[in-house]
Design a protein around this motif. Structure first.
Motif, PDB file in Angstrom:
ATOM      1  N   GLY A   1       0.679  -1.305  -0.088  1.00  0.00           N
ATOM      2  CA  GLY A   1       0.144   0.164  -0.145  1.00  0.00           C
ATOM      3  C   GLY A   1       1.009   1.284   0.021  1.00  0.00           C
ATOM      4  N   GLY A   2       1.933   1.210  -0.557  1.00  0.00           N
ATOM      5  CA  GLY A   2       2.911   2.432  -0.748  1.00  0.00           C
ATOM      6  C   GLY A   2       3.508   2.622   0.507  1.00  0.00           C
ATOM      7  N   VAL A   3       3.557   1.850   1.640  1.00  0.00           N
ATOM      8  CA  VAL A   3       4.127   2.126   2.965  1.00  0.00           C
ATOM      9  C   VAL A   3       5.184   0.871   2.998  1.00  0.00           C
ATOM     10  N   LEU A  15       8.660   7.977   1.957  1.00  0.00           N
ATOM     11  CA  LEU A  15       8.536   8.949   2.871  1.00  0.00           C
ATOM     12  C   LEU A  15       8.439   8.493   4.273  1.00  0.00           C
ATOM     13  N   VAL A  16       8.060   7.053   4.357  1.00  0.00           N
ATOM     14  CA  VAL A  16       8.090   6.272   5.724  1.00  0.00           C
ATOM     15  C   VAL A  16       9.437   5.980   5.776  1.00  0.00           C
ATOM     16  N   GLN A  17      10.307   5.464   4.970  1.00  0.00           N
ATOM     17  CA  GLN A  17      11.610   5.523   5.268  1.00  0.00           C
ATOM     18  C   GLN A  17      12.536   6.429   5.681  1.00  0.00           C
ATOM     19  N   ALA A  19       3.500   8.389  -1.721  1.00  0.00           N
ATOM     20  CA  ALA A  19       4.762   8.351  -0.762  1.00  0.00           C
ATOM     21  C   ALA A  19       5.916   8.121  -1.301  1.00  0.00           C
ATOM     22  N   ASP A  20       5.953   7.961  -2.635  1.00  0.00           N
ATOM     23  CA  ASP A  20       7.376   7.406  -3.264  1.00  0.00           C
ATOM     24  C   ASP A  20       8.099   8.894  -3.638  1.00  0.00           C
TER      25      ASP A  20
END
Length: 516
Positions: free
Chosen positions: A66-68, A129-131, A188-189
């Protein structure tokens, strides 16, 4: 190749876990594992650099749902930072194995340093963005553990409190910017976000995103007035001061460069960054000149250098800012690790006679000669046709060259010194143009070129050039007015850091545990 950058932080995290979870006897071979692992990371960085040269920038696939999740970007920014971090990190780890030898918590120190490096590497390769947020927060938490290596020292506890405030402010700003980017860009990429911003598809509220990114960077890179923890880092072992330049204090600059395309969509934010960075550079450098302790002077110098790097970013000279980060990391880490020997060497120098002081005529001739060198080499190399921002930065370089020339043009200076400083000034100018051209060529596929300046941009450039020009003239002529009472008062204020730390000391002191 696309997963290789993610293996580096994983390897350092494994080494850190081994040292933190299992006691390490003195001189045990496991204390060498961090530097061995960092050499492997350095080798992987070289492989990534070769892959970048042969195949161009690469955005790796997502490890998540999911993009995460986690993904790696391989471009000039991530490769340059990874190579710098791994090399400086290896040197500092090798130095630490000897410098901290005999301390009861030597193994834990090496472990926390390895874990912090793991978060730095995770940040530098971040494709999501999470990373990015995980690496950002992890760096602050790891640094706080290193600063508290001597927890009984009040100065160390005060430094940690200040760093915690800066870390919290930076983390909140970055999380807010990340949420705004997900909402505004729909992803979030990081590579997609930059591509959309470059294509003019940024949301209307992009200035909010840019402002939050700028705030996060200011907190992380210890710009004035949130620099307090940096100037007190000497309460930790010496390797920590050098370790900061392995991508820790420069993480704010990296963040700004990584989102260069987003910042370009908000020119007002860039202008504010240029002003904040310029102020931090001038004030930090002035304070550094008055510090009696070598390491304290170096810490203030770092605040000044980070400010100058942010000034470059504010002028949209992203390739030069990246080059500045790499060069500053190499020489400043060396300066901290060699500070002890340098102090001993300077103390042993016996001056043969009075110092040659340049008069007003020598200073004027120096500035004229520096400008001539800049124009001749610039026009000959075709560099004066570059963007006005690059020419303005070159003009600031002229002031530094002029100060050097003034020492050689003093009436009492020997002729040999005059010729030597003249040659050094020419080489410095030629080196500036050469490195500028190289950095722009390497970064062209990734980083945007500076735009044609508008009215605000011209105002910022003029203000920056004038500000650095006045500072350069004041420094070059300082021996002529050092006896004035105002100079003595100014020196006192500068030695006390313009009292900027007094406010943060009072604020953080309220949160300190009270005795009795």
């Amino acid at each position: 190749m696309s997963f290789l950058p993610l293996l580096a932080p994983a390897l350092m995290a494994l080494v850190a876990a081994d040292l933190l979870l299992r006691p390490v006897p003195r001189a045990h071979f496991r204390l060498k594992m961090p530097e061995w692992a960092m050499l492997a990371v350095l080798a992987s960085g070289v492989v990534s650099a070769v892959g970048l040269a042969l195949g161009g920038p690469l955005a790796g696939p997502l490890l998540g749902l999911g993009g995460v999740g986690f993904a790696a970007i391989t471009d000039i920014v991530s490769v340059a930072m990874t190579l710098t971090v791994s090399f400086v990190g290896w040197v500092v780890l090798r130095f630490s194995r000897t410098a901290v030898d005999g301390e009861a918590r030597h193994g834990a120190f090496m472990g926390w340093m390895s874990l912090t490096l793991a978060f730095v590497l995770l940040l530098m390769s971040a494709g999501t963005l999470v990373q990015l947020v995980i690496g950002w927060i992890g760096i602050s938490l790891g640094l706080q553990r290193l600063l508290l290596f001597y927890p009984e020292r009040e100065g160390a506890r005060r430094a940690v409190r200040k760093q915690a405030i800066s870390g919290l402010g930076g983390a909140v700003a970055l999380i807010g910017a990340s949420i705004a980017m997900v909402v505004g860009f729909g992803t979030a990429d990081i590579a997609e976000i930059n591509a959309m911003a470059r294509a003019g598809q940024a949301p209307e509220a992009v200035w909010v995103v840019a402002a939050l990114i700028a705030i996060a960077a200011v907190f992380k890179s210890a710009l004035l007035p949130v620099h307090g923890w940096l100037t007190e880092v000497m309460e930790a072992p010496t390797p920590v001061s050098a370790f900061l330049h392995a991508g820790v204090v420069s993480a704010g600059g990296f963040l700004l460069i990584r989102f260069a395309d987003v910042l370009m969509a908000a020119p007002g934010v860039l202008a504010v960054l240029a002003l904040v960075g310029g102020f931090s550079a001038l004030a930090g450098a002035a304070v550094a000149l008055t510090q009696p302790a070598a390491k304290t002077a170096l810490a203030w110098s770092t605040a000044a250098q980070m400010g100058f790097m942010v000034l470059q970013i504010g002028l949209a000279l992203f390739p030069l800012a990246l080059l500045h980060i790499v060069a500053h990391a190499l020489y400043k880490a060396h300066a901290f690790l060699g500070a002890g020997n340098a102090v001993t060497a300077v103390a042993a120098i016996r001056r043969p006679g009075p110092v040659a002081v340049p008069g007003l005529g020598a200073v004027a001739r120096a500035f004229g000669l520096a400008l001539g060198i800049f124009l001749v080499i610039g026009f000959a190399a075709g560099m004066m046709e570059k963007a006005p921002q690059a020419v303005a930065l070159g003009a600031i370089l002229v002031f530094g060259v002029a100060y050097l020339l003034a020492q050689g043009l003093a009436d009492a200076a020997p002729k040999a010194l005059t010729w030597r400083v003249g040659a050094m000034a020419a080489l410095a100018t030629l080196g500036y143009f050469g490195f500028q051209a190289g950095a722009e060529a390497l970064a062209a596929p990734t980083l945007p070129a500076p735009p044609a300046p508008d009215g605000l941009g011209w105002a910022v450039m003029v203000l920056s050039v004038v500000g650095f020009g006045v500072a350069a003239i004041a420094q070059a002529t300082f021996p002529l007015w050092v006896g004035h009472p105002a100079a003595a008062g100014l020196r006192v204020h500068l030695m006390n850091g313009l009292y900027l730390n007094a406010l943060t000391d009072r604020i953080t002191g309220r949160w300190a545990p009270q005795k009795g």
